[in-house]
Design an enzyme around this catalytic site. Structure first.
Site, PDB file in Angstrom:
ATOM      1  N   ASN A   1       0.852  -1.194   0.000  1.00 21.51           N
ATOM      2  CA  ASN A   1       0.000   0.000   0.000  1.00 21.51           C
ATOM      3  C   ASN A   1       0.889   1.246   0.000  1.00 21.51           C
ATOM      4  O   ASN A   1       1.702   1.428   0.916  1.00 21.51           O
ATOM      5  CB  ASN A   1      -0.899  -0.063   1.239  1.00 21.51           C
ATOM      6  CG  ASN A   1      -1.854   1.103   1.293  1.00 21.51           C
ATOM      7  OD1 ASN A   1      -1.450   2.223   1.067  1.00 21.51           O
ATOM      8  ND2 ASN A   1      -3.100   0.845   1.606  1.00 21.51           N
TER       9      ASN A   1
ATOM     10  N   HIS B   1       1.019   6.194   1.917  1.00 20.87           N
ATOM     11  CA  HIS B   1       1.772   7.126   2.758  1.00 20.87           C
ATOM     12  C   HIS B   1       2.984   7.725   2.076  1.00 20.87           C
ATOM     13  O   HIS B   1       3.590   8.654   2.595  1.00 20.87           O
ATOM     14  CB  HIS B   1       2.059   6.491   4.113  1.00 20.87           C
ATOM     15  CG  HIS B   1       0.767   6.210   4.816  1.00 20.87           C
ATOM     16  ND1 HIS B   1      -0.112   7.223   5.140  1.00 20.87           N
ATOM     17  CD2 HIS B   1       0.155   5.056   5.145  1.00 20.87           C
ATOM     18  CE1 HIS B   1      -1.198   6.697   5.682  1.00 20.87           C
ATOM     19  NE2 HIS B   1      -1.064   5.388   5.692  1.00 20.87           N
TER      20      HIS B   1
ATOM     21  N   HIS C   1      -5.564   3.689  -1.662  1.00 19.80           N
ATOM     22  CA  HIS C   1      -6.884   4.077  -1.153  1.00 19.80           C
ATOM     23  C   HIS C   1      -7.174   5.504  -1.611  1.00 19.80           C
ATOM     24  O   HIS C   1      -6.533   6.443  -1.141  1.00 19.80           O
ATOM     25  CB  HIS C   1      -6.848   3.984   0.380  1.00 19.80           C
ATOM     26  CG  HIS C   1      -8.157   4.243   1.047  1.00 19.80           C
ATOM     27  ND1 HIS C   1      -8.319   4.177   2.414  1.00 19.80           N
ATOM     28  CD2 HIS C   1      -9.382   4.575   0.554  1.00 19.80           C
ATOM     29  CE1 HIS C   1      -9.581   4.447   2.729  1.00 19.80           C
ATOM     30  NE2 HIS C   1     -10.241   4.703   1.621  1.00 19.80           N
TER      31      HIS C   1
ATOM     32  N   ARG D   1      -9.211   8.276  -1.035  1.00 22.56           N
ATOM     33  CA  ARG D   1     -10.180   8.703  -0.010  1.00 22.56           C
ATOM     34  C   ARG D   1     -11.008   9.853  -0.540  1.00 22.56           C
ATOM     35  O   ARG D   1     -10.573  10.614  -1.404  1.00 22.56           O
ATOM     36  CB  ARG D   1      -9.455   9.129   1.267  1.00 22.56           C
ATOM     37  CG  ARG D   1      -8.713   8.000   1.955  1.00 22.56           C
ATOM     38  CD  ARG D   1      -8.163   8.478   3.285  1.00 22.56           C
ATOM     39  NE  ARG D   1      -9.200   8.565   4.268  1.00 22.56           N
ATOM     40  CZ  ARG D   1      -9.384   7.706   5.271  1.00 22.56           C
ATOM     41  NH1 ARG D   1      -8.565   6.693   5.441  1.00 22.56           N
ATOM     42  NH2 ARG D   1     -10.380   7.862   6.113  1.00 22.56           N
TER      43      ARG D   1
ATOM     44  N   ARG E   1      -6.717  12.894   0.850  1.00 20.68           N
ATOM     45  CA  ARG E   1      -5.628  13.331   1.729  1.00 20.68           C
ATOM     46  C   ARG E   1      -4.290  12.713   1.363  1.00 20.68           C
ATOM     47  O   ARG E   1      -3.254  13.218   1.739  1.00 20.68           O
ATOM     48  CB  ARG E   1      -5.961  13.041   3.188  1.00 20.68           C
ATOM     49  CG  ARG E   1      -5.869  11.578   3.550  1.00 20.68           C
ATOM     50  CD  ARG E   1      -5.997  11.374   5.035  1.00 20.68           C
ATOM     51  NE  ARG E   1      -7.349  11.587   5.481  1.00 20.68           N
ATOM     52  CZ  ARG E   1      -7.909  10.938   6.502  1.00 20.68           C
ATOM     53  NH1 ARG E   1      -7.216  10.068   7.174  1.00 20.68           N
ATOM     54  NH2 ARG E   1      -9.157  11.148   6.846  1.00 20.68           N
TER      55      ARG E   1
ATOM     56  N   GLU F   1      -8.642   0.642  -3.038  1.00 19.34           N
ATOM     57  CA  GLU F   1      -9.501   0.676  -1.843  1.00 19.34           C
ATOM     58  C   GLU F   1     -10.420   1.874  -1.975  1.00 19.34           C
ATOM     59  O   GLU F   1      -9.968   2.982  -2.285  1.00 19.34           O
ATOM     60  CB  GLU F   1      -8.663   0.816  -0.577  1.00 19.34           C
ATOM     61  CG  GLU F   1      -7.828  -0.399  -0.270  1.00 19.34           C
ATOM     62  CD  GLU F   1      -6.986  -0.215   0.977  1.00 19.34           C
ATOM     63  OE1 GLU F   1      -6.279  -1.166   1.316  1.00 19.34           O
ATOM     64  OE2 GLU F   1      -7.014   0.873   1.592  1.00 19.34           O
TER      65      GLU F   1
ATOM     66  N   THR G   1      -8.424   3.622   8.514  1.00 21.01           N
ATOM     67  CA  THR G   1      -9.650   2.830   8.496  1.00 21.01           C
ATOM     68  C   THR G   1      -9.736   2.077   9.814  1.00 21.01           C
ATOM     69  O   THR G   1      -9.026   1.108  10.032  1.00 21.01           O
ATOM     70  CB  THR G   1      -9.628   1.875   7.288  1.00 21.01           C
ATOM     71  OG1 THR G   1      -9.306   2.661   6.136  1.00 21.01           O
ATOM     72  CG2 THR G   1     -10.963   1.207   7.085  1.00 21.01           C
TER      73      THR G   1
ATOM     74  N   GLU H   1     -11.301  -9.196   2.994  1.00 21.98           N
ATOM     75  CA  GLU H   1     -10.026  -8.883   3.636  1.00 21.98           C
ATOM     76  C   GLU H   1     -10.303  -8.665   5.118  1.00 21.98           C
ATOM     77  O   GLU H   1     -11.136  -7.821   5.476  1.00 21.98           O
ATOM     78  CB  GLU H   1      -9.404  -7.625   3.014  1.00 21.98           C
ATOM     79  CG  GLU H   1      -8.067  -7.269   3.674  1.00 21.98           C
ATOM     80  CD  GLU H   1      -7.260  -6.224   2.922  1.00 21.98           C
ATOM     81  OE1 GLU H   1      -7.349  -6.185   1.676  1.00 21.98           O
ATOM     82  OE2 GLU H   1      -6.550  -5.460   3.584  1.00 21.98           O
TER      83      GLU H   1
ATOM     84  N   HIS I   1      -3.738  -4.516   7.733  1.00 19.01           N
ATOM     85  CA  HIS I   1      -3.814  -3.363   8.640  1.00 19.01           C
ATOM     86  C   HIS I   1      -2.909  -3.591   9.847  1.00 19.01           C
ATOM     87  O   HIS I   1      -3.084  -4.549  10.584  1.00 19.01           O
ATOM     88  CB  HIS I   1      -5.233  -3.057   9.135  1.00 19.01           C
ATOM     89  CG  HIS I   1      -5.359  -1.611   9.522  1.00 19.01           C
ATOM     90  ND1 HIS I   1      -5.847  -0.652   8.667  1.00 19.01           N
ATOM     91  CD2 HIS I   1      -4.982  -0.959  10.636  1.00 19.01           C
ATOM     92  CE1 HIS I   1      -5.805   0.520   9.257  1.00 19.01           C
ATOM     93  NE2 HIS I   1      -5.267   0.367  10.450  1.00 19.01           N
TER      94      HIS I   1
HETATM   95  N1  PXP Z   1      -5.989  -3.061   3.949  1.00 21.19           N
HETATM   96  C1  PXP Z   1      -6.926  -2.100   4.012  1.00 21.19           C
HETATM   97  C2  PXP Z   1      -8.300  -2.416   3.519  1.00 21.19           C
HETATM   98  C3  PXP Z   1      -6.615  -0.813   4.506  1.00 21.19           C
HETATM   99  O1  PXP Z   1      -7.573   0.135   4.556  1.00 21.19           O
HETATM  100  C4  PXP Z   1      -5.290  -0.548   4.906  1.00 21.19           C
HETATM  101  C5  PXP Z   1      -4.930   0.827   5.393  1.00 21.19           C
HETATM  102  O2  PXP Z   1      -5.087   1.739   4.360  1.00 21.19           O
HETATM  103  C6  PXP Z   1      -4.339  -1.565   4.802  1.00 21.19           C
HETATM  104  C7  PXP Z   1      -4.723  -2.823   4.344  1.00 21.19           C
HETATM  105  C8  PXP Z   1      -2.908  -1.354   5.159  1.00 21.19           C
HETATM  106  O3  PXP Z   1      -2.753  -1.040   6.513  1.00 21.19           O
HETATM  107  P1  PXP Z   1      -1.383  -0.494   7.031  1.00 21.19           P
HETATM  108  O4  PXP Z   1      -1.117   0.797   6.326  1.00 21.19           O
HETATM  109  O5  PXP Z   1      -1.604  -0.344   8.502  1.00 21.19           O
HETATM  110  O6  PXP Z   1      -0.328  -1.533   6.715  1.00 21.19           O
END
Ligand code: PXP
Length: 242
Positions: A10, A13, A46, A48, A52, A73, A104, A154, A193
Site C-alpha cells: 500500500n 503514505h 486508497h 479517499r 488526503r 480501496e 480505516t 479482507e 492493517h
Molecule cells: N488493507 C486495508 C483495507 C486498509 O484500509 C489498509 C490501510 O489503508 C491496509 C490494508 C494497510 O494497513 P497499514 O497501512 O496499517 O499496513
C-alpha cells in the site's frame, strides 16, 4: 506446504509525505514500481473522499504504468464507483470511511449495510473487477459477504496488531477461524492493517489466507533501510511462514 501468499504494498503514505509539501516528490508511482521490483505481487491504493493522500491522477498514472495488479480501496459511494468503473483496476476493496478518522478504524459492517453494498458489489463484479470487502474476522460479516456474492474478503488485522499476549493469541484464532469459514464457502481470504516485521508471521501462517496488504510500516521502515529492503524483508518473512 501452502500456496503462495501474495503481498500487496500500500503506497498511500508515500503520497502523504508528498502532499505535506504540495509538490510531486516523493512520487507514489515510483514507489509502486520499486515495490514491484522488490517482489510485491500487487499495489494497493486508497482513494479517499478527501484525497488526503492518493489523488485521482495517481490512479491514472498507476493504471498506465504498473505491470502488476492494482487493488483500489474505496468507500461504497457513487463517486468512487464511477472512478473504479472508469479505471477498471484488477481489484476493488470496499472499506468504511469516515472523513475525520486517522485511518480505516474498523471493518465494513457488511451485515448491517447489506442493502447499501449490494449494487456496488454487483456493478464492480459486472465490470470484471474483483471485489473484496474489508471486514472484521467475524462469522456474521462472512455470512453477509456470502449473501453479497463477494469473491474476496479482507480481514481487518488492526485489533490483532494492537493487542498483546493472550488477547492477541485469541484474536489470531478468530482470524484463523474466519479464514477457514470464508474459504469453506468459496471466498478468498486476505488480511491487512497494522502488520509489521514483528507480527506478520502468525497471520502469514494461516493457510487459507492468500494475500496481505501492508502499507504504513513498509513506507515508514523505508526511511531506515530503503523501500527495496523493507519490501524484500517482508516478502522473506511471509515466505518463511508458509
Ligand atoms: N488493507 C486495508 C483495507 C486498509 O484500509 C489498509 C490501510 O489503508 C491496509 C490494508 C494497510 O494497513 P497499514 O497501512 O496499517 O499496513
Amino acid at each position: 506446504m501452502t500456496g503462495h501468499l501474495r503481498l500487496g504494498v500500500n503506497i498511500d503514505h508515500v503520497a502523504t509525505i508528498r502532499n505535506a509539501r504540495g509538490g510531486d516528490h516523493p512520487d507514489p508511482v515510483k514507489a509502486a514500481l520499486a515495490a514491484a521490483e522488490a517482489g510485491a505481487d500487487g499495489i494497493t491504493a486508497h482513494l479517499r473522499e478527501d484525497r488526503r493522500h492518493i489523488r485521482d491522477e495517481d490512479i491514472s498514472a498507476l493504471m498506465a504504468r504498473l505491470e502488476i495488479p492494482l487493488n483500489l480501496e474505496m468507500a461504497a459511494t457513487e463517486e468512487m464507483l464511477e472512478i473504479a468503473l472508469r479505471h477498471r483496476p484488477h481489484a476493488a476493496c470496499l472499506v468504511p470511511e469516515k472523513r475525520e478518522e486517522r485511518t480505516t478504524e474498523g471493518g465494513l459492517d457488511a451485515a448491517g449495510q447489506d442493502n447499501h453494498l449490494r449494487p456496488f458489489v454487483a456493478r464492480l463484479a459486472e465490470a470484471n473487477i474483483r471485489v473484496s470487502l474489508f471486514i472484521e474476522p467475524d462469522a456474521r460479516q462472512i455470512e453477509a459477504a456470502i449473501r453479497l456474492k463477494a469473491p474476496v474478503v479482507e480481514f481487518h488485522t488492526g485489533r490483532y496488531a494492537h493487542l498483546e499476549g493472550e488477547a492477541r493469541a485469541a484474536e489470531l484464532r478468530r482470524i484463523a477461524d474466519a479464514a477457514a469459514l470464508a474459504a469453506k464457502n468459496g471466498i478468498e481470504p486476505h488480511a491487512g492493517h497494522g502488520l509489521n516485521f514483528d507480527n506478520v508471521v502468525p497471520v502469514a501462517a494461516i493457510p487459507q489466507i492468500r494475500e496481505l496488504n501492508i502499507g504504513h510500516f513498509l513506507v515508514g521502515e523505508a526511511l531506515f533501510i530503503g523501500l527495496d529492503a523493507s519490501v524484500r524483508r517482508m516478502r522473506a518473512l511471509m515466505g518463511e511462514a508458509r
